[in-house]
Design an enzyme around this catalytic site. Structure first.
Site, PDB file in Angstrom:
ATOM      1  N   TYR A 429     -58.148 -61.574  -9.568  1.00  0.00           N
ATOM      2  CA  TYR A 429     -56.806 -62.150  -9.537  1.00  0.00           C
ATOM      3  C   TYR A 429     -55.915 -61.121  -8.855  1.00  0.00           C
ATOM      4  CZ  TYR A 429     -52.507 -64.386 -11.151  1.00  0.00           C
ATOM      5  OH  TYR A 429     -51.287 -65.009 -11.205  1.00  0.00           O
ATOM      6  N   LYS A 434     -43.700 -60.098  -4.476  1.00  0.00           N
ATOM      7  CA  LYS A 434     -43.502 -61.230  -3.573  1.00  0.00           C
ATOM      8  C   LYS A 434     -42.095 -61.297  -2.982  1.00  0.00           C
ATOM      9  CE  LYS A 434     -46.782 -63.787  -6.386  1.00  0.00           C
ATOM     10  NZ  LYS A 434     -46.943 -62.656  -7.294  1.00  0.00           N
ATOM     11  N   TYR A 507     -44.345 -60.604 -15.192  1.00  0.00           N
ATOM     12  CA  TYR A 507     -45.120 -61.375 -16.155  1.00  0.00           C
ATOM     13  C   TYR A 507     -46.600 -61.282 -15.842  1.00  0.00           C
ATOM     14  CZ  TYR A 507     -46.673 -65.253 -19.024  1.00  0.00           C
ATOM     15  OH  TYR A 507     -47.339 -66.010 -19.944  1.00  0.00           O
ATOM     16  N   GLU A 508     -46.996 -61.383 -14.576  1.00  0.00           N
ATOM     17  CA  GLU A 508     -48.404 -61.272 -14.195  1.00  0.00           C
ATOM     18  C   GLU A 508     -48.972 -59.896 -14.576  1.00  0.00           C
ATOM     19  OE1 GLU A 508     -49.267 -63.859 -10.259  1.00  0.00           O
ATOM     20  OE2 GLU A 508     -47.901 -62.168  -9.997  1.00  0.00           O
ATOM     21  N   GLN A 509     -48.190 -58.893 -14.242  1.00  0.00           N
ATOM     22  CA  GLN A 509     -48.653 -57.534 -14.507  1.00  0.00           C
ATOM     23  C   GLN A 509     -48.805 -57.288 -16.003  1.00  0.00           C
ATOM     24  OE1 GLN A 509     -45.901 -54.931 -15.372  1.00  0.00           O
ATOM     25  NE2 GLN A 509     -47.625 -53.738 -16.148  1.00  0.00           N
TER      26      GLN A 509
END
Length: 595
Positions: A429, A434, A507-509
């Site tokens: 992933y 971004k 949030y992803e991290q």
């Protein structure tokens, strides 16, 4: 009987003559009837006497050879069993002799009733147990149809000396010098009681039990073994053995006095040889020199076994030199040589003695033995262990340097099963910033959306999930991130200065680091796109992971050579990725690189 007849016959004739002479003087006729009747009466008496002597037995005196008194006595303490052995035991098995025991002072024959306290049993006179009144002399008599032999055995029954467990008068005395490292004391005179049976012996010194659990003492059947012998081991030893007779247990004891003397200083000291073994090559010359330290006049010479060296060889291959002497700081040293022109096979494993005779006719000797040298493996062992050490060091260094290449080669071999059965859909992933911020955002997008898919997916066969490429519009971002990360084997985090500034994808991290550090469900691969100038805004979890496992730094440019999976950068990425699914050469499109 014949003698009695001739003795009686003259007596009768003389009486008749006297009677006849008297009758003649009185004028009577000797031939008358009265005279006849009287003679008939005497004849009848004589006949009856002859018949009586014929029927009576003749007592003939027994002749028995007397062997005197046996020198050794049989002894025991009061209350102990005592066996007295017939001193003519060596004759007992021959000529069918029978045995009879007689007590001398009372001339009483000893009974054979085995229930009696004192009884005879073939060659043994048994006292079960012995009492003081049993002391005395007993005669063993051997008889057969033609011979009789007798000999006396002395028996002594005693009480222990006051306060002691033995009687000093019957103690066995021995002297020993401190020469051997150990001493063996035997419990004596037990054979007639036990034969060859194993017995349990208790040992005492000065009537105190010995500590047989000590390392200095040990027992073997009827023997006591003392190690590390010294003069302190002198003393009176008592052994005690239980003896069972007719169901009753008695004790048999023996006392032994051992006087242990220190070994006197030797008159001569042999310096060489010292009962040693020498390695000698076959065919080489050899000279042995016997060296003896003695301040007196001595004789020194060489010998082999029990023979003089003059008989060792017929030629002059081995020659003994002349004895000589020299004065040293320690005293007068005597020496003599033994010269071998060459060592042959018969010289091996033979003992060559240096013998010393002193003025007091004491003999000292010591030997040297020759043998072939053992094969020398020292050089081989040194080379072997040095080689092993070098191979180990080189292997460790090579593994550290080429660890990545070795792992990748192993994965590409047929030994690794690359079929993943963990149920996960993605190999990695991709997490990256971004937010569009000039050129940095453009290079980041190029790397993530173009370079990573080109190398990892097309050329290496990995399956990546890239947010913004693989997600569908309208999906709930939180659920999508959580589910997709849980379906991935790795999380690749792209670091750069932009990552430190932009926190919109935090949030992803957070989910990835939680699963990696807390849940231990996923492994994280860190890629630095550029040198980070400020680490203050990087999350602590990312800092910790970077310190722990490091990050792969992108230094290349977006060129064709930089897109080859065989460059050092991509090898490090592939090393941290799981093994890729195998694909045929047609499915993979490799870009060759000179790196």
């Amino acid at each position: 009987m014949v003698q009695s007849f001739f003795f009686f016959l003259p007596v009768v004739s003389k009486a008749q003559l006297v009677e006849q002479q008297r009758e003649k003087q009185e004028g009577k006729d000797p031939g008358n009837c009265a005279c006849v009747h009287k003679m008939l009466g005497h004849l009848l008496v004589f006949t009856l006497h002859i018949l009586t002597l014929t029927c009576l037995p003749v007592d003939k005196a027994e002749i028995c050879i007397d062997e005197g008194v046996e020198f050794n006595l049989e002894y025991a303490s009061v209350g102990e069993p005592l066996y007295a052995v017939c001193p003519l035991l060596d004759l007992l098995g021959r000529n069918n002799f029978s045995v009879t025991w007689v007590r001398i002072d009372s001339q009483t024959e000893i009974t054979s009733d085995r229930q009696a306290r004192v009884h005879q049993d073939e060659q043994y006179l048994k006292f079960i147990p012995a009492e003081l009144r049993d002391s005395g002399f007993y005669q063993c008599i051997l008889r057969n149809s033609t011979n009789c032999i007798k000999k006396i055995r002395r028996v002594e029954v005693f009480r222990h000396d006051d306060g002691l467990c033995y009687n000093n008068s019957v103690m066995v005395r021995n002297k020993e010098k401190v020469i051997a490292p150990s001493l063996t004391i035997e419990c004596p005179h037990l054979d007639i009681y036990f034969g060859h049976r194993n017995v349990q012996v208790r040992w005492f010194k000065e009537c105190q039990p010995l500590d047989l659990d000590s390392k200095r003492y040990s027992t073997s059947t009827i023997n006591l073994i003392i190690k590390d012998l010294s003069s302190q081991d002198s003393g009176n030893y008592t052994c005690e053995v239980p003896f069972v007779y007719n169901g009753v247990t008695y004790n048999i004891s023996r006392a032994i006095e051992f006087t242990i003397e220190e070994q006197p200083e030797p008159e001569a000291v042999v310096i060489f040889p010292k009962n040693n073994i020498m390695d000698v090559e076959l065919g080489t010359p050899l000279t042995l020199t016997c060296k003896v330290l003695c301040n007196e006049s001595i004789t020194v010479f060489w010998a082999y076994d029990d023979n003089l060296m003059a008989y060792y060889t017929e030629d002059d291959r081995v020659v003994m030199g002349n004895m000589d002497q020299t004065v040293t700081e320690d005293g007068l040293q005597h020496f003599i040589t033994l010269n071998f022109t060459k060592v042959v096979e018969e010289d091996y494993n033979r003992q060559f003695y240096c013998r010393v005779w002193t003025q007091k006719n004491r003999v000292f000797m010591s030997y040297v033995s020759l043998k072939r040298p053992d094969p020398n493996f020292q050089g081989f062992l040194i080379a072997f262990f040095v080689s092993v050490f070098l191979v180990t060091v080189i292997s460790v260094v090579a593994i550290r340097i080429y660890k990545v290449d070795i792992v990748l080669w192993y994965r590409s071999s047929c030994f690794v099963n690359t079929d993943h059965k963990d149920g996960k859909r993605y190999d990695a992933y991709i997490i990256y910033p971004k937010k569009s911020m000039g050129s940095s955002s453009y290079e980041m997008d190029i790397f993530v959306l173009k370079v990573l898919p080109e190398v990892l997916e097309k050329q290496c066969g990995y399956r990546l999930f890239i947010s913004g490429r693989d997600d569908l519009p309208g999906q709930a971002m939180a659920d999508l991130v959580d589910e997709t990360i849980s379906q991935s084997r790795r999380a690749i985090i792209i670091l750069g200065n932009l990552f430190c500034e932009d926190r919109s994808d935090d949030y992803e991290q957070k989910i990835a680091m939680y699963d990696a550090l807390i849940q231990n469900k996923i492994k994280v691969v860190l890629i630095e796109m550029e040198k980070i100038t400020d680490y203050n805004n990087i999350p602590e979890s990312v800092k910790y992971l970077k310190q722990k496992q490091g990050a792969v730094r992108w230094k290349g440019k977006f060129t064709e050579a930089a897109l080859s999976p065989n460059t050092r950068f991509w090898k490090n990425i592939r090393y941290q990725m799981p093994p890729a699914q195998r694909h045929s050469d047609k499915e993979l499109h490799y870009i060759r690189s000179e790196d």
